[in-house]
Motif scaffolding. Structure first.
Motif, mmCIF file in Angstrom:
data_model
loop_
_atom_site.group_PDB
_atom_site.id
_atom_site.type_symbol
_atom_site.label_atom_id
_atom_site.label_comp_id
_atom_site.label_asym_id
_atom_site.label_seq_id
_atom_site.Cartn_x
_atom_site.Cartn_y
_atom_site.Cartn_z
ATOM 1 N N GLY A 19 -43.115 80.686 -117.323
ATOM 2 C CA GLY A 19 -43.535 80.000 -118.538
ATOM 3 C C GLY A 19 -44.705 79.069 -118.262
ATOM 4 O O GLY A 19 -44.559 78.071 -117.549
ATOM 5 N N LEU A 20 -45.878 79.385 -118.814
ATOM 6 C CA LEU A 20 -47.063 78.542 -118.622
ATOM 7 C C LEU A 20 -47.001 77.297 -119.496
ATOM 8 O O LEU A 20 -47.349 76.199 -119.051
ATOM 9 C CB LEU A 20 -48.334 79.339 -118.934
ATOM 10 C CG LEU A 20 -49.657 78.580 -118.861
ATOM 11 C CD1 LEU A 20 -49.888 78.035 -117.457
ATOM 12 C CD2 LEU A 20 -50.819 79.490 -119.283
ATOM 13 N N GLY A 21 -46.541 77.476 -120.755
ATOM 14 C CA GLY A 21 -46.441 76.339 -121.665
ATOM 15 C C GLY A 21 -47.757 75.613 -121.822
ATOM 16 O O GLY A 21 -48.799 76.215 -122.053
ATOM 17 N N MET A 22 -47.725 74.304 -121.654
ATOM 18 C CA MET A 22 -48.931 73.487 -121.714
ATOM 19 C C MET A 22 -49.407 73.091 -120.322
ATOM 20 O O MET A 22 -50.238 72.190 -120.171
ATOM 21 C CB MET A 22 -48.702 72.257 -122.581
ATOM 22 C CG MET A 22 -48.528 72.591 -124.051
ATOM 23 S SD MET A 22 -48.454 71.115 -125.088
ATOM 24 C CE MET A 22 -48.412 71.890 -126.724
ATOM 25 N N GLY A 23 -48.874 73.760 -119.304
ATOM 26 C CA GLY A 23 -49.364 73.568 -117.948
ATOM 27 C C GLY A 23 -48.860 72.330 -117.231
ATOM 28 O O GLY A 23 -49.310 72.036 -116.121
ATOM 29 N N PHE A 24 -47.880 71.613 -117.809
ATOM 30 C CA PHE A 24 -47.409 70.384 -117.167
ATOM 31 C C PHE A 24 -46.774 70.664 -115.811
ATOM 32 O O PHE A 24 -47.049 69.967 -114.826
ATOM 33 C CB PHE A 24 -46.392 69.669 -118.066
ATOM 34 C CG PHE A 24 -46.933 69.268 -119.405
ATOM 35 C CD1 PHE A 24 -48.153 68.626 -119.508
ATOM 36 C CD2 PHE A 24 -46.217 69.528 -120.557
ATOM 37 C CE1 PHE A 24 -48.650 68.250 -120.747
ATOM 38 C CE2 PHE A 24 -46.708 69.156 -121.796
ATOM 39 C CZ PHE A 24 -47.928 68.519 -121.889
ATOM 40 N N THR A 25 -45.905 71.676 -115.764
ATOM 41 C CA THR A 25 -45.243 72.013 -114.503
ATOM 42 C C THR A 25 -46.249 72.522 -113.486
ATOM 43 O O THR A 25 -46.200 72.161 -112.303
ATOM 44 C CB THR A 25 -44.146 73.061 -114.744
ATOM 45 O OG1 THR A 25 -43.184 72.532 -115.665
ATOM 46 C CG2 THR A 25 -43.449 73.436 -113.460
ATOM 47 N N LEU A 26 -47.179 73.340 -113.928
ATOM 48 C CA LEU A 26 -48.196 73.879 -113.024
ATOM 49 C C LEU A 26 -49.052 72.768 -112.440
ATOM 50 O O LEU A 26 -49.278 72.724 -111.217
ATOM 51 C CB LEU A 26 -49.072 74.886 -113.765
ATOM 52 C CG LEU A 26 -50.268 75.435 -112.984
ATOM 53 C CD1 LEU A 26 -49.817 76.127 -111.703
ATOM 54 C CD2 LEU A 26 -51.078 76.389 -113.856
ATOM 55 N N ARG A 27 -49.532 71.862 -113.252
ATOM 56 C CA ARG A 27 -50.376 70.773 -112.744
ATOM 57 C C ARG A 27 -49.608 69.894 -111.759
ATOM 58 O O ARG A 27 -50.150 69.468 -110.731
ATOM 59 C CB ARG A 27 -50.924 69.932 -113.897
ATOM 60 C CG ARG A 27 -51.955 70.650 -114.739
ATOM 61 C CD ARG A 27 -52.881 69.675 -115.448
ATOM 62 N NE ARG A 27 -52.143 68.658 -116.184
ATOM 63 C CZ ARG A 27 -51.651 68.824 -117.418
ATOM 64 N NH1 ARG A 27 -51.810 69.991 -118.032
ATOM 65 N NH2 ARG A 27 -51.014 67.855 -118.027
ATOM 66 N N ALA A 28 -48.349 69.611 -112.092
ATOM 67 C CA ALA A 28 -47.542 68.791 -111.185
ATOM 68 C C ALA A 28 -47.301 69.509 -109.861
ATOM 69 O O ALA A 28 -47.311 68.879 -108.794
ATOM 70 C CB ALA A 28 -46.209 68.446 -111.847
ATOM 71 N N ALA A 29 -47.098 70.817 -109.909
ATOM 72 C CA ALA A 29 -46.906 71.591 -108.685
ATOM 73 C C ALA A 29 -48.170 71.571 -107.828
ATOM 74 O O ALA A 29 -48.098 71.405 -106.602
ATOM 75 C CB ALA A 29 -46.518 73.027 -109.027
ATOM 76 N N LEU A 30 -49.318 71.727 -108.455
ATOM 77 C CA LEU A 30 -50.576 71.713 -107.712
ATOM 78 C C LEU A 30 -50.803 70.368 -107.031
ATOM 79 O O LEU A 30 -51.374 70.307 -105.935
ATOM 80 C CB LEU A 30 -51.741 72.033 -108.652
ATOM 81 C CG LEU A 30 -51.844 73.494 -109.101
ATOM 82 C CD1 LEU A 30 -52.867 73.639 -110.214
ATOM 83 C CD2 LEU A 30 -52.185 74.395 -107.930
ATOM 84 N N ALA A 31 -50.351 69.300 -107.675
ATOM 85 C CA ALA A 31 -50.510 67.967 -107.086
ATOM 86 C C ALA A 31 -49.615 67.771 -105.866
ATOM 87 O O ALA A 31 -49.924 66.964 -104.982
ATOM 88 C CB ALA A 31 -50.198 66.897 -108.127
ATOM 89 N N GLU A 32 -48.519 68.526 -105.788
ATOM 90 C CA GLU A 32 -47.548 68.369 -104.702
ATOM 91 C C GLU A 32 -47.762 69.359 -103.563
ATOM 92 O O GLU A 32 -47.601 69.009 -102.388
ATOM 93 C CB GLU A 32 -46.131 68.562 -105.262
ATOM 94 C CG GLU A 32 -45.695 67.526 -106.277
ATOM 95 C CD GLU A 32 -45.281 66.216 -105.630
ATOM 96 O OE1 GLU A 32 -45.006 66.207 -104.417
ATOM 97 O OE2 GLU A 32 -45.229 65.201 -106.336
#
Length: 226
Positions: free
Chosen positions: A69-82
């Motif tokens: 689920g891409l959604g609004m990218g919140f999970t993806l951005r947080a993952a990239l930061a970690e």
């Protein structure tokens, strides 16, 4: 107050209804009927999904994370930061329009995260990605509905069934983690995770980054043993 403007619509596969992307100033909302699936102001629990997942696989070399689920990218951005620079993130998104929205009207919300070289977008059912994998992923993060109850698409019930959860366990590496986001508690889902041989934590997290307001639920299910 600034009124909402309808930006675009998209038909869900398999008769799941119509998604609507709405905008009010800098705020975006994705709706299914009268239900708001996500809002650009509320990202706390989705960000926690990524952060808590990586905490549990931090010692894994060159981690590979699957986000359903891409959604609004919140999970993806947080993952990239970690995640480290040698990590890989595969994002499975069922609705092609959601990817188009990320590159179009919501491009500022996504802040270039789709262009990160660690990211691969796969348009299609994340369940198929899971079923075709064996020992592929260090972490599988699922935020493909409002929770284990198949609200937007009946086929999601299969993803959260015991058989679907066992497929996710097979797709994980040893000591990998399956993380599932939900808008509400579901004791039946906790039982199914245990039946699928996961070690289970059920966490309550705030929907907002302010630390106030509504709470959501995240299950952290670890693959122990073989």
């Amino acid at each position: 107050m600034i009124p909402w403007t309808l930006i675009d619509t998209a038909i869900m596969p398999d008769g799941g209804g119509k998604l609507r992307l709405k905008q009010r100033g800098s705020e975006f909302s994705i709706m299914l009927g009268a239900i708001e699936l996500m809002n650009s102001r509320l990202s706390g629990s989705e960000e926690a999904l990524a952060r808590l997942s990586y905490e549990r696989v931090r010692s894994h070399p060159r981690p590979h994370m699957l986000i359903g689920g891409l959604g609004m990218g919140f999970t993806l951005r947080a993952a990239l930061a970690e995640l480290p620079s040698d990590a890989r993130i595969t994002v499975g998104e069922l609705v092609p329009a959601v990817v188009a929205w990320a590159r179009g009207p919501m491009v500022e919300v996504f802040a270039g995260c789709l262009d990160d070289t660690r990211v691969s977008i796969r348009e299609g059912d994340v369940g198929r990605l899971i079923q075709s994998a064996t020992g592929e992923y260090d972490a599988i993060l699922l935020d493909v509905d409002n929770g284990p109850e198949g609200l937007t698409r009946s086929a999601n019930d299969d993803l959260y069934s015991v058989a679907g959860l066992r497929a996710a366990r097979t797709a994980l590496k040893p000591n990998g983690v399956l993380s599932v986001w939900s808008s509400a508690q579901d004791t039946g889902f906790t039982r199914r995770l245990k039946e699928a041989s996961f070690a289970v934590e059920e966490l309550s997290v705030r929907a907002s980054t302010t630390g106030r307001g509504a709470r959501h639920v995240i299950w952290m299910a670890t693959k122990t043993g073989r």
